[in-house]
Write a protein that holds these residues in place. Structure first.
Motif, PDB file in Angstrom:
ATOM      1  N   ALA A  35       0.809  -1.220   0.000  1.00  0.00           N
ATOM      2  CA  ALA A  35       0.000   0.000   0.000  1.00  0.00           C
ATOM      3  C   ALA A  35       0.844   1.273   0.000  1.00  0.00           C
ATOM      4  O   ALA A  35       0.361   2.330  -0.407  1.00  0.00           O
ATOM      5  N   TRP A  36       2.093   1.203   0.443  1.00  0.00           N
ATOM      6  CA  TRP A  36       2.844   2.450   0.586  1.00  0.00           C
ATOM      7  C   TRP A  36       3.165   3.099  -0.758  1.00  0.00           C
ATOM      8  O   TRP A  36       3.227   4.319  -0.852  1.00  0.00           O
ATOM      9  N   VAL A  37       3.346   2.310  -1.805  1.00  0.00           N
ATOM     10  CA  VAL A  37       3.668   2.890  -3.114  1.00  0.00           C
ATOM     11  C   VAL A  37       2.494   3.699  -3.667  1.00  0.00           C
ATOM     12  O   VAL A  37       2.670   4.869  -4.034  1.00  0.00           O
ATOM     13  N   PRO A  38       1.265   3.133  -3.756  1.00  0.00           N
ATOM     14  CA  PRO A  38       0.160   3.962  -4.248  1.00  0.00           C
ATOM     15  C   PRO A  38      -0.145   5.168  -3.354  1.00  0.00           C
ATOM     16  O   PRO A  38      -0.560   6.223  -3.854  1.00  0.00           O
ATOM     17  N   LEU A  39       0.077   5.036  -2.059  1.00  0.00           N
ATOM     18  CA  LEU A  39      -0.101   6.190  -1.175  1.00  0.00           C
ATOM     19  C   LEU A  39       0.886   7.293  -1.558  1.00  0.00           C
ATOM     20  O   LEU A  39       0.511   8.470  -1.669  1.00  0.00           O
ATOM     21  N   PHE A  40       2.137   6.917  -1.766  1.00  0.00           N
ATOM     22  CA  PHE A  40       3.149   7.890  -2.181  1.00  0.00           C
ATOM     23  C   PHE A  40       2.775   8.528  -3.520  1.00  0.00           C
ATOM     24  O   PHE A  40       2.852   9.750  -3.676  1.00  0.00           O
ATOM     25  N   LEU A  41       2.387   7.707  -4.477  1.00  0.00           N
ATOM     26  CA  LEU A  41       2.032   8.221  -5.800  1.00  0.00           C
ATOM     27  C   LEU A  41       0.831   9.163  -5.757  1.00  0.00           C
ATOM     28  O   LEU A  41       0.712  10.065  -6.584  1.00  0.00           O
ATOM     29  N   ALA A  42      -0.044   8.955  -4.760  1.00  0.00           N
ATOM     30  CA  ALA A  42      -1.219   9.819  -4.601  1.00  0.00           C
ATOM     31  C   ALA A  42      -0.901  11.092  -3.803  1.00  0.00           C
ATOM     32  O   ALA A  42      -1.790  11.886  -3.526  1.00  0.00           O
ATOM     33  N   GLY A  43       0.367  11.257  -3.438  1.00  0.00           N
ATOM     34  CA  GLY A  43       0.756  12.452  -2.692  1.00  0.00           C
ATOM     35  C   GLY A  43       0.524  12.352  -1.203  1.00  0.00           C
ATOM     36  O   GLY A  43       0.683  13.334  -0.481  1.00  0.00           O
ATOM     37  N   LYS A  44       0.165  11.186  -0.721  1.00  0.00           N
ATOM     38  CA  LYS A  44      -0.061  10.967   0.713  1.00  0.00           C
ATOM     39  C   LYS A  44       1.234  10.479   1.349  1.00  0.00           C
ATOM     40  O   LYS A  44       1.368   9.332   1.786  1.00  0.00           O
ATOM     41  N   VAL A  45       2.208  11.364   1.388  1.00  0.00           N
ATOM     42  CA  VAL A  45       3.567  11.013   1.775  1.00  0.00           C
ATOM     43  C   VAL A  45       3.651  10.542   3.222  1.00  0.00           C
ATOM     44  O   VAL A  45       4.305   9.523   3.516  1.00  0.00           O
ATOM     45  N   ALA A  46       3.005  11.235   4.145  1.00  0.00           N
ATOM     46  CA  ALA A  46       3.061  10.837   5.559  1.00  0.00           C
ATOM     47  C   ALA A  46       2.441   9.452   5.757  1.00  0.00           C
ATOM     48  O   ALA A  46       2.987   8.623   6.503  1.00  0.00           O
ATOM     49  N   GLU A  47       1.329   9.190   5.081  1.00  0.00           N
ATOM     50  CA  GLU A  47       0.682   7.877   5.196  1.00  0.00           C
ATOM     51  C   GLU A  47       1.555   6.789   4.567  1.00  0.00           C
ATOM     52  O   GLU A  47       1.651   5.684   5.104  1.00  0.00           O
ATOM     53  N   ALA A  48       2.181   7.095   3.450  1.00  0.00           N
ATOM     54  CA  ALA A  48       3.053   6.126   2.793  1.00  0.00           C
ATOM     55  C   ALA A  48       4.222   5.765   3.699  1.00  0.00           C
ATOM     56  O   ALA A  48       4.561   4.593   3.871  1.00  0.00           O
TER      57      ALA A  48
END
Length: 190
Positions: free
Chosen positions: A109-122
């Motif tokens: 899940a961390w890669v799509p979170l990062f790609l979506a701009g949700k850096v802290a969540e990633a």
């Protein structure tokens, strides 16, 4: 510095530093144990590692095979997971370390979170998942620090090189070896 999937001395040393290396065939910690060599390479990789039983290779040879494996399998899978996005050298090394260890870059899940701009969540996801009962907590924290902050852990090129104890064929107590020159020669040979 953008890297776009190129293996550099720093990238190779970072991953080797996280993994450690064994110059001859050994039994890994899987159940049942699997014949392994180098930087976690098994026959399933396409490189037949049984040839190294009782026949140690050089660090340079280990790095040649490792670089080949990263170029043909792990690196392209990391780049595919990031959907053509250009990664910095640190980001590529961190994502590669995660994928080499887990095989999960395409399903985490961390890669799509990062790609979506949700850096802290990633970052939080990377730091708190795939921990193997806590054994890999430090590795995930190191990967997060490298990916999100550009903080390298193994710039000194010092890697644990494990001997093989016989007759058990289990890794013994490691020595720390600077592999930077071996990595540079392996990269130049390819």
């Amino acid at each position: 510095m953008t890297i776009n999937g190129n293996i550099t001395v720093r990238v190779a040393c970072e991953l080797a530093g996280a993994e450690g290396l064994v110059l001859e065939w050994y039994l890994d910690s899987a159940t049942p144990p699997v014949g392994t060599w180098g930087i976690g390479v098994t026959n399933a990789s396409g490189h037949l590692v049984d040839r190294y039983k009782d026949k140690p290779a050089t660090i340079e040879r280990v790095m040649q095979v490792f670089i080949w494996l990263v170029r043909v399998k792990y690196g392209p899978e990391v780049l595919a997971a990031f959907k053509g996005r250009t990664l910095t050298e640190a980001q590529f090394a961190a994502a590669l370390s995660f994928h080499y260890n887990t095989g999960a870059i395409g399903g985490t899940a961390w890669v799509p979170l990062f790609l979506a701009g949700k850096v802290a969540e990633a970052r939080k996801f990377l730091e708190t998942h795939y921990l193997n009962g806590g054994d890999l907590k430090e590795r995930r924290m190191d990967e997060a620090a490298l990916f999100f902050d550009g903080k390298w852990k193994h710039l000194d090129g010092l890697v644990n090189v494990y001997p093989v104890r016989k007759p058990s064929y289990l890794p013994g107590k490691p020595t720390r070896v600077d592999i930077r020159a071996d990595v540079a020669r392996a990269l130049a040979a390819q």
